[in-house]
Design a protein around this motif. Sequence first.
Motif, PDB file in Angstrom:
ATOM      1  N   ASN A   1      34.668  43.514  35.728  1.00  0.00           N
ATOM      2  CA  ASN A   1      34.792  43.585  37.178  1.00  0.00           C
ATOM      3  C   ASN A   1      33.871  42.604  37.872  1.00  0.00           C
ATOM      4  OD1 ASN A   1      35.567  44.412  39.676  1.00  0.00           O
ATOM      5  ND2 ASN A   1      34.274  46.225  39.734  1.00  0.00           N
ATOM      6  N   THR A   2      32.654  42.423  37.356  1.00  0.00           N
ATOM      7  CA  THR A   2      31.686  41.508  37.996  1.00  0.00           C
ATOM      8  C   THR A   2      32.132  40.052  37.879  1.00  0.00           C
ATOM      9  OG1 THR A   2      30.426  41.473  35.934  1.00  0.00           O
ATOM     10  CG2 THR A   2      29.759  43.068  37.614  1.00  0.00           C
ATOM     11  N   CYS A   3      32.746  39.695  36.763  1.00  0.00           N
ATOM     12  CA  CYS A   3      33.167  38.304  36.538  1.00  0.00           C
ATOM     13  C   CYS A   3      34.521  37.993  37.177  1.00  0.00           C
ATOM     14  CB  CYS A   3      33.237  37.996  35.049  1.00  0.00           C
ATOM     15  SG  CYS A   3      31.635  38.090  34.215  1.00  0.00           S
ATOM     16  N   SER A   4      35.222  38.992  37.697  1.00  0.00           N
ATOM     17  CA  SER A   4      36.542  38.764  38.326  1.00  0.00           C
ATOM     18  C   SER A   4      36.637  39.517  39.648  1.00  0.00           C
ATOM     19  CB  SER A   4      37.653  39.196  37.378  1.00  0.00           C
ATOM     20  OG  SER A   4      37.545  40.578  37.091  1.00  0.00           O
ATOM     21  N   SER A   5      35.564  39.482  40.413  1.00  0.00           N
ATOM     22  CA  SER A   5      35.544  40.213  41.687  1.00  0.00           C
ATOM     23  C   SER A   5      36.148  39.411  42.835  1.00  0.00           C
ATOM     24  CB  SER A   5      34.104  40.595  42.038  1.00  0.00           C
ATOM     25  OG  SER A   5      33.312  39.418  42.135  1.00  0.00           O
ATOM     26  N   ASN A   6      36.459  38.117  42.615  1.00  0.00           N
ATOM     27  CA  ASN A   6      37.009  37.267  43.690  1.00  0.00           C
ATOM     28  C   ASN A   6      38.520  37.468  43.815  1.00  0.00           C
ATOM     29  OD1 ASN A   6      34.518  35.889  44.253  1.00  0.00           O
ATOM     30  ND2 ASN A   6      34.764  34.884  42.268  1.00  0.00           N
TER      31      ASN A   6
ATOM     32  N   ILE B   1      34.285  52.557  28.842  1.00  0.00           N
ATOM     33  CA  ILE B   1      34.906  53.376  29.892  1.00  0.00           C
ATOM     34  C   ILE B   1      34.382  52.971  31.259  1.00  0.00           C
ATOM     35  CG2 ILE B   1      35.171  55.731  30.762  1.00  0.00           C
ATOM     36  CD1 ILE B   1      34.909  56.620  27.787  1.00  0.00           C
ATOM     37  N   SER B   2      33.095  52.642  31.334  1.00  0.00           N
ATOM     38  CA  SER B   2      32.501  52.240  32.612  1.00  0.00           C
ATOM     39  C   SER B   2      32.820  50.767  32.937  1.00  0.00           C
ATOM     40  CB  SER B   2      30.990  52.438  32.579  1.00  0.00           C
ATOM     41  OG  SER B   2      30.422  51.657  31.539  1.00  0.00           O
ATOM     42  N   ARG B   3      32.909  49.891  31.902  1.00  0.00           N
ATOM     43  CA  ARG B   3      33.198  48.457  32.113  1.00  0.00           C
ATOM     44  C   ARG B   3      34.666  48.233  31.723  1.00  0.00           C
ATOM     45  NH1 ARG B   3      29.389  46.658  29.410  1.00  0.00           N
ATOM     46  NH2 ARG B   3      27.907  46.268  31.071  1.00  0.00           N
ATOM     47  N   ARG B   4      35.539  48.234  32.715  1.00  0.00           N
ATOM     48  CA  ARG B   4      36.974  48.185  32.464  1.00  0.00           C
ATOM     49  C   ARG B   4      37.456  46.732  32.377  1.00  0.00           C
ATOM     50  NH1 ARG B   4      40.193  51.779  36.548  1.00  0.00           N
ATOM     51  NH2 ARG B   4      41.814  51.306  35.026  1.00  0.00           N
ATOM     52  N   LYS B   5      38.680  46.601  31.821  1.00  0.00           N
ATOM     53  CA  LYS B   5      39.301  45.282  31.656  1.00  0.00           C
ATOM     54  C   LYS B   5      40.106  44.909  32.916  1.00  0.00           C
ATOM     55  CE  LYS B   5      39.954  45.995  26.683  1.00  0.00           C
ATOM     56  NZ  LYS B   5      40.954  46.084  25.593  1.00  0.00           N
TER      57      LYS B   5
ATOM     58  N   GLY C   1      45.108  34.075  33.115  1.00  0.00           N
ATOM     59  CA  GLY C   1      45.674  35.064  32.209  1.00  0.00           C
ATOM     60  C   GLY C   1      44.687  35.695  31.252  1.00  0.00           C
ATOM     61  N   ASP C   2      43.409  35.312  31.296  1.00  0.00           N
ATOM     62  CA  ASP C   2      42.391  35.906  30.417  1.00  0.00           C
ATOM     63  C   ASP C   2      41.884  37.216  31.009  1.00  0.00           C
ATOM     64  OD1 ASP C   2      42.543  33.887  28.524  1.00  0.00           O
ATOM     65  OD2 ASP C   2      41.170  32.608  29.679  1.00  0.00           O
ATOM     66  N   ILE C   3      41.115  37.980  30.169  1.00  0.00           N
ATOM     67  CA  ILE C   3      40.602  39.304  30.553  1.00  0.00           C
ATOM     68  C   ILE C   3      39.115  39.183  30.802  1.00  0.00           C
ATOM     69  CG2 ILE C   3      40.276  41.680  29.794  1.00  0.00           C
ATOM     70  CD1 ILE C   3      42.858  41.354  28.179  1.00  0.00           C
ATOM     71  N   PHE C   4      38.648  39.753  31.956  1.00  0.00           N
ATOM     72  CA  PHE C   4      37.252  39.694  32.367  1.00  0.00           C
ATOM     73  C   PHE C   4      36.836  41.088  32.827  1.00  0.00           C
ATOM     74  CE2 PHE C   4      39.033  35.532  33.006  1.00  0.00           C
ATOM     75  CZ  PHE C   4      38.059  34.673  32.486  1.00  0.00           C
TER      76      PHE C   4
END
Length: 599
Positions: free
Chosen positions: A564-569, A548-552, A559-562
Amino acid sequence: MEERVNLMNMMKLSIKTLIQSALSLGRTLDSDFPPLQQFFVVLEHCLKHGLKVKKTFIGQNKSFFGPLELVEKLCPEASDIATSVKNLPELKTAVGRGRAWLYLALMQKKLADYLKVLLDHKHLLSEFYEPDALMMEEEGAVIVGLLVGLNVIDANLCLKGEDLDSQVGVIDFSLYLKETQDSDGKQYHMRITAVLDQKHYVEELNRHLSCTVADLQNKIDCLEKTNSKLQEELAAATDRIGSLQEEQKQLKQQNELIRERSEKSVEVTKEDTKVELDTYKQSRQGLDEMYSDVWKQLKEEKKIRLELEKELELQIGMKTEMEIAMKLLEKDTHEKQDTLVALRQQLEEVKAINLQMFHKSQNAECSLQQKTEAISSFEGKTNEMMSSMKQMEERLQHAEKARQAAEERCNKMKQELAGRLDACRQQMSQLDNKCSTLEKELKSEKEQRQTLQRELHQEKDATTLLKTELQQMEGLKKELRKLQDEKQQLEKVCEEQEQALQEMGLHLSQSKLKMEDIKEVNKALKGHTWLKDDEATHCKQCEKEFSISRRKHHCRNCGDIFCNTCSSNELALPSYPKPVRVCDTCHTLLLQRCSSNSS
């Protein structure tokens, strides 16, 4: 302002309902499809917002086809649409032409691109729209970004048989007033949106790659054209070098022929001059022999005269005989004086001729000096003859004084003197004949001298011709040097062109390598798919489990799912008008690609 916002919201609703209904049907859309008709009505209202009214002879004109005609000038790809619209005979108004243009642009899936080109040139749109029009503000850019989603739809619109001029554009709000859907409908809607996003993403990727491939193909075509031009120039240069070499060979052959001719002519002239000199020497030898014979005869005459003087001294005592003898002698002396005068004249003529021969022979040969000395000695001897004649006259005066003593002796010696006088006359006649022969020989020598002078003039003319030929040879040598210099310059140009061709080959190899790299990237990108939310339970990069805290979060590039920290750009992609979320790996790859393209 409120009108612009309302039109933008209506555009969003019409695009959303059109995409949802098209995906639910799963087929190509016709012109009778109601959501599609409402979409064109809303788009027409958006394009008509803020239009300037143009006054004509007929009346006021307010049509959105004017700004659409600018697309043909700004984007050459839209020329096909403009020509097909103009060729439709049933269209008579500008509104009908504008609606047909929108239909054709939607079928080509380039409606968003053409409108984006118009928005990029707002200084041209200012002629048709007011400053506060929808197409002149930010709402126009938002609508163009929404129109990109229509590339998912396949439309098959038939323009023949439809009355586009008289259609009334009224917005039907009943299509957009629907009840809220249940949870199943929401899931279905989410799936549809995911599929649409994935399809939209793939189409944009293919489109971007096709654009890059087309650019590279254009560059390769340009390089091939330049390469073919350089090859043609090389062929022309080689042909010119070959022709220059052939001309050089021909010039060398001509120079050799001219040299041989000049050498032969010089040898012939030398032989002719030698023969003429030999003949001249032989003629001079004959003249010398004739002069020697004349000198011998003169010496004999001197001896005879001396004998006569001795006899006269012996007969001084005979006055009576001497008177008669003196009369006879006076007559003889007068005759001899006449002959001597004639001989003097002939000698003077001979002197003049000899002087002329001397002056002419000084320029030809140095050997004539000896002969001129002989002629001067001959003149000295003639002077001695004159002095001897004067002595004879003095002696005659002495004989007159002694006439009385020599008269008796003279009578006795009459007969002897008469015989001797006859002999002297015969000798004088012989001398006259010899003088005539000498005159004839002198005339022949004059003629020979004239012929020699003519031959000398001919030789001078021949020498001048040879000099001109030598000058021509020098000019030909200069031309050969110029041709050699041009050949060296052409060789340098050929070397430079070969270096340029080598550099072009290197550029071509590099471009081919880049093409292969791009193809590999395309293959890798085509393999990417839009992952569903149910398939991913962990982050692809950090492999942390979602909660719940680490969302997709989806990466809009791969097209992959990461997490928030790995896809903040965020980066601006060609398929999205605004910056969207991107993973760290795609962020670095895209930045590297942008830097390489800029370099």
